[in-house]
Design a protein around this motif. Structure first.
Motif, PDB file in Angstrom:
ATOM      1  N   GLU A  86      23.164 -15.375 -30.745  1.00 25.55           N
ATOM      2  CA  GLU A  86      22.184 -14.745 -31.796  1.00 25.55           C
ATOM      3  C   GLU A  86      20.563 -14.980 -31.316  1.00 25.55           C
ATOM      4  O   GLU A  86      19.924 -13.828 -31.545  1.00 25.55           O
ATOM      5  CB  GLU A  86      22.521 -15.218 -33.171  1.00 25.55           C
ATOM      6  CG  GLU A  86      23.940 -14.622 -33.680  1.00 25.55           C
ATOM      7  CD  GLU A  86      23.992 -13.247 -33.592  1.00 25.55           C
ATOM      8  OE1 GLU A  86      22.724 -12.612 -34.126  1.00 25.55           O
ATOM      9  OE2 GLU A  86      24.827 -12.691 -33.487  1.00 25.55           O
ATOM     10  N   GLU A  87      20.349 -16.128 -30.841  1.00 24.95           N
ATOM     11  CA  GLU A  87      18.924 -16.491 -30.611  1.00 24.95           C
ATOM     12  C   GLU A  87      18.707 -15.737 -29.482  1.00 24.95           C
ATOM     13  O   GLU A  87      17.473 -14.948 -29.543  1.00 24.95           O
ATOM     14  CB  GLU A  87      18.877 -17.749 -30.401  1.00 24.95           C
ATOM     15  CG  GLU A  87      17.427 -18.322 -30.250  1.00 24.95           C
ATOM     16  CD  GLU A  87      17.473 -19.973 -29.884  1.00 24.95           C
ATOM     17  OE1 GLU A  87      16.277 -20.473 -29.651  1.00 24.95           O
ATOM     18  OE2 GLU A  87      18.531 -20.454 -29.746  1.00 24.95           O
ATOM     19  N   PHE A  88      19.338 -15.435 -28.239  1.00 30.39           N
ATOM     20  CA  PHE A  88      19.029 -14.527 -27.332  1.00 30.39           C
ATOM     21  C   PHE A  88      19.044 -13.020 -27.787  1.00 30.39           C
ATOM     22  O   PHE A  88      18.079 -12.447 -27.469  1.00 30.39           O
ATOM     23  CB  PHE A  88      20.257 -14.649 -26.112  1.00 30.39           C
ATOM     24  CG  PHE A  88      20.070 -13.842 -24.847  1.00 30.39           C
ATOM     25  CD1 PHE A  88      19.171 -14.175 -24.136  1.00 30.39           C
ATOM     26  CD2 PHE A  88      20.742 -12.652 -24.714  1.00 30.39           C
ATOM     27  CE1 PHE A  88      18.651 -13.433 -22.850  1.00 30.39           C
ATOM     28  CE2 PHE A  88      20.717 -11.875 -23.660  1.00 30.39           C
ATOM     29  CZ  PHE A  88      19.578 -12.244 -22.743  1.00 30.39           C
ATOM     30  N   LYS A  89      19.877 -12.513 -28.722  1.00 32.93           N
ATOM     31  CA  LYS A  89      19.673 -11.146 -29.149  1.00 32.93           C
ATOM     32  C   LYS A  89      18.343 -11.160 -29.952  1.00 32.93           C
ATOM     33  O   LYS A  89      17.745  -9.886 -29.737  1.00 32.93           O
ATOM     34  CB  LYS A  89      20.835 -10.897 -30.154  1.00 32.93           C
ATOM     35  CG  LYS A  89      22.134 -10.621 -29.566  1.00 32.93           C
ATOM     36  CD  LYS A  89      23.280 -10.247 -30.622  1.00 32.93           C
ATOM     37  CE  LYS A  89      24.495 -10.335 -29.805  1.00 32.93           C
ATOM     38  NZ  LYS A  89      25.571  -9.781 -30.743  1.00 32.93           N
ATOM     39  N   THR A  90      17.959 -12.130 -30.613  1.00 29.74           N
ATOM     40  CA  THR A  90      16.601 -12.012 -31.266  1.00 29.74           C
ATOM     41  C   THR A  90      15.505 -11.943 -30.121  1.00 29.74           C
ATOM     42  O   THR A  90      14.415 -11.181 -30.580  1.00 29.74           O
ATOM     43  CB  THR A  90      16.431 -13.267 -32.244  1.00 29.74           C
ATOM     44  OG1 THR A  90      17.822 -13.329 -33.114  1.00 29.74           O
ATOM     45  CG2 THR A  90      15.253 -13.072 -33.088  1.00 29.74           C
ATOM     46  N   PHE A  91      15.426 -12.796 -29.267  1.00 24.52           N
ATOM     47  CA  PHE A  91      14.723 -12.847 -28.105  1.00 24.52           C
ATOM     48  C   PHE A  91      14.718 -11.481 -27.490  1.00 24.52           C
ATOM     49  O   PHE A  91      13.439 -10.850 -27.312  1.00 24.52           O
ATOM     50  CB  PHE A  91      15.039 -13.835 -27.201  1.00 24.52           C
ATOM     51  CG  PHE A  91      14.140 -13.825 -26.167  1.00 24.52           C
ATOM     52  CD1 PHE A  91      12.612 -14.350 -26.105  1.00 24.52           C
ATOM     53  CD2 PHE A  91      14.480 -13.430 -24.823  1.00 24.52           C
ATOM     54  CE1 PHE A  91      11.759 -14.233 -25.149  1.00 24.52           C
ATOM     55  CE2 PHE A  91      13.794 -13.440 -23.668  1.00 24.52           C
ATOM     56  CZ  PHE A  91      12.351 -13.956 -23.736  1.00 24.52           C
ATOM     57  N   ILE A  92      15.691 -10.764 -27.323  1.00 21.59           N
ATOM     58  CA  ILE A  92      15.655  -9.641 -26.541  1.00 21.59           C
ATOM     59  C   ILE A  92      15.084  -8.559 -27.202  1.00 21.59           C
ATOM     60  O   ILE A  92      14.737  -7.494 -26.722  1.00 21.59           O
ATOM     61  CB  ILE A  92      17.124  -9.301 -25.818  1.00 21.59           C
ATOM     62  CG1 ILE A  92      17.383 -10.180 -24.814  1.00 21.59           C
ATOM     63  CG2 ILE A  92      17.452  -7.718 -25.280  1.00 21.59           C
ATOM     64  CD1 ILE A  92      16.385 -10.270 -23.332  1.00 21.59           C
ATOM     65  N   ALA A  93      15.468  -8.482 -28.550  1.00 21.86           N
ATOM     66  CA  ALA A  93      15.105  -7.383 -29.698  1.00 21.86           C
ATOM     67  C   ALA A  93      13.554  -7.302 -29.724  1.00 21.86           C
ATOM     68  O   ALA A  93      13.142  -6.294 -30.461  1.00 21.86           O
ATOM     69  CB  ALA A  93      15.863  -7.308 -30.905  1.00 21.86           C
ATOM     70  N   ARG A  94      12.945  -8.439 -29.542  1.00 24.25           N
ATOM     71  CA  ARG A  94      11.317  -8.500 -29.806  1.00 24.25           C
ATOM     72  C   ARG A  94      10.742  -7.365 -29.055  1.00 24.25           C
ATOM     73  O   ARG A  94      11.153  -6.942 -27.967  1.00 24.25           O
ATOM     74  CB  ARG A  94      10.786  -9.637 -29.237  1.00 24.25           C
ATOM     75  CG  ARG A  94      11.177 -10.844 -30.275  1.00 24.25           C
ATOM     76  CD  ARG A  94      10.057 -11.937 -29.588  1.00 24.25           C
ATOM     77  NE  ARG A  94      10.223 -13.332 -30.318  1.00 24.25           N
ATOM     78  CZ  ARG A  94       9.998 -14.460 -30.095  1.00 24.25           C
ATOM     79  NH1 ARG A  94       9.747 -14.462 -28.801  1.00 24.25           N
ATOM     80  NH2 ARG A  94      10.239 -15.313 -31.016  1.00 24.25           N
ATOM     81  N   GLY A  95       9.633  -6.826 -29.677  1.00 25.03           N
ATOM     82  CA  GLY A  95       9.039  -5.788 -29.011  1.00 25.03           C
ATOM     83  C   GLY A  95       8.374  -6.004 -27.644  1.00 25.03           C
ATOM     84  O   GLY A  95       8.361  -5.195 -26.669  1.00 25.03           O
ATOM     85  N   ASN A  96       7.849  -7.250 -27.616  1.00 25.89           N
ATOM     86  CA  ASN A  96       7.083  -7.548 -26.284  1.00 25.89           C
ATOM     87  C   ASN A  96       7.872  -7.499 -25.264  1.00 25.89           C
ATOM     88  O   ASN A  96       7.652  -7.224 -24.096  1.00 25.89           O
ATOM     89  CB  ASN A  96       6.374  -8.910 -26.651  1.00 25.89           C
ATOM     90  CG  ASN A  96       5.264  -8.843 -27.630  1.00 25.89           C
ATOM     91  OD1 ASN A  96       4.885  -7.832 -27.800  1.00 25.89           O
ATOM     92  ND2 ASN A  96       4.991 -10.125 -28.256  1.00 25.89           N
ATOM     93  N   VAL A  97       9.353  -8.246 -25.368  1.00 31.13           N
ATOM     94  CA  VAL A  97      10.097  -8.097 -24.022  1.00 31.13           C
ATOM     95  C   VAL A  97      10.437  -6.840 -23.670  1.00 31.13           C
ATOM     96  O   VAL A  97      10.672  -6.572 -22.512  1.00 31.13           O
ATOM     97  CB  VAL A  97      11.412  -9.100 -24.411  1.00 31.13           C
ATOM     98  CG1 VAL A  97      12.627  -9.020 -23.568  1.00 31.13           C
ATOM     99  CG2 VAL A  97      10.979 -10.701 -24.894  1.00 31.13           C
ATOM    100  N   ILE A  98      10.859  -5.896 -24.557  1.00 34.36           N
ATOM    101  CA  ILE A  98      11.321  -4.588 -24.443  1.00 34.36           C
ATOM    102  C   ILE A  98      10.000  -3.760 -23.728  1.00 34.36           C
ATOM    103  O   ILE A  98      10.311  -3.224 -22.836  1.00 34.36           O
ATOM    104  CB  ILE A  98      11.688  -3.922 -25.509  1.00 34.36           C
ATOM    105  CG1 ILE A  98      13.110  -4.602 -26.056  1.00 34.36           C
ATOM    106  CG2 ILE A  98      12.004  -2.363 -25.044  1.00 34.36           C
ATOM    107  CD1 ILE A  98      13.603  -4.103 -27.254  1.00 34.36           C
ATOM    108  N   ASP A  99       8.819  -4.011 -24.333  1.00 34.34           N
ATOM    109  CA  ASP A  99       7.401  -3.298 -23.652  1.00 34.34           C
ATOM    110  C   ASP A  99       7.507  -4.098 -22.295  1.00 34.34           C
ATOM    111  O   ASP A  99       7.184  -3.114 -21.142  1.00 34.34           O
ATOM    112  CB  ASP A  99       6.711  -3.807 -24.374  1.00 34.34           C
ATOM    113  CG  ASP A  99       6.401  -2.947 -25.582  1.00 34.34           C
ATOM    114  OD1 ASP A  99       7.062  -2.187 -25.827  1.00 34.34           O
ATOM    115  OD2 ASP A  99       5.594  -3.491 -26.794  1.00 34.34           O
TER     116      ASP A  99
END
Length: 127
Positions: free
Chosen positions: A3-16
């Motif tokens: 869940e923590e990893f999903k939250t990290f990946i879902a952040r806008g900065n990481v996707i950007d």
């Protein structure tokens, strides 16, 4: 932990960042093609050699391919110039204008005391 990893990946900065890396690598391929097939032949015409990437010199058994290095330098400068102009355009478009609020300047103590003295003198003059 998942869940923590999903939250990290879902952040806008990481996707950007991921999108930026993907677009950057594709753009680098375009710039490399531009350099190899358009710019280098033009430079090669003036140097009397068509392919800059084959420029090299040898000392003993060591071969120094400075032509390939020149290609990389040209690629870097093209990418740097384009990124500079993109950032400049994005900053101009995204720039937020400051609010048109009137900010009262706080008077320093000497101005405040002088205005109080003036007001007192006006009151005394009325009496």
């Amino acid at each position: 932990m998942i869940e923590e990893f999903k939250t990290f990946i879902a952040r806008g900065n990481v996707i950007d960042l991921a999108v930026g890396v993907i677009i950057g690598s594709a753009f680098t391929a375009i710039v490399k093609s531009l350099t190899d097939y358009l710019i280098n032949p033009l430079i090669g015409i003036f140097l009397g050699k068509i392919d800059l990437s084959n420029l090299k010199f040898t000392i003993g058994e060591a071969t120094f391919k400075y032509g390939a290095f020149l290609n990389s330098v040209i690629n870097f400068f093209i990418v740097a110039i384009v990124v500079f102009f993109l950032v400049k355009i994005i900053n101009r478009v995204v720039r937020t204008e400051p609010a048109d609020e009137e900010v009262e300047e706080s008077p320093d103590l000497s101005e405040q005391y002088l205005s109080e003295i003036r007001d007192l003198l006006k009151e005394q003059a009325k009496k």
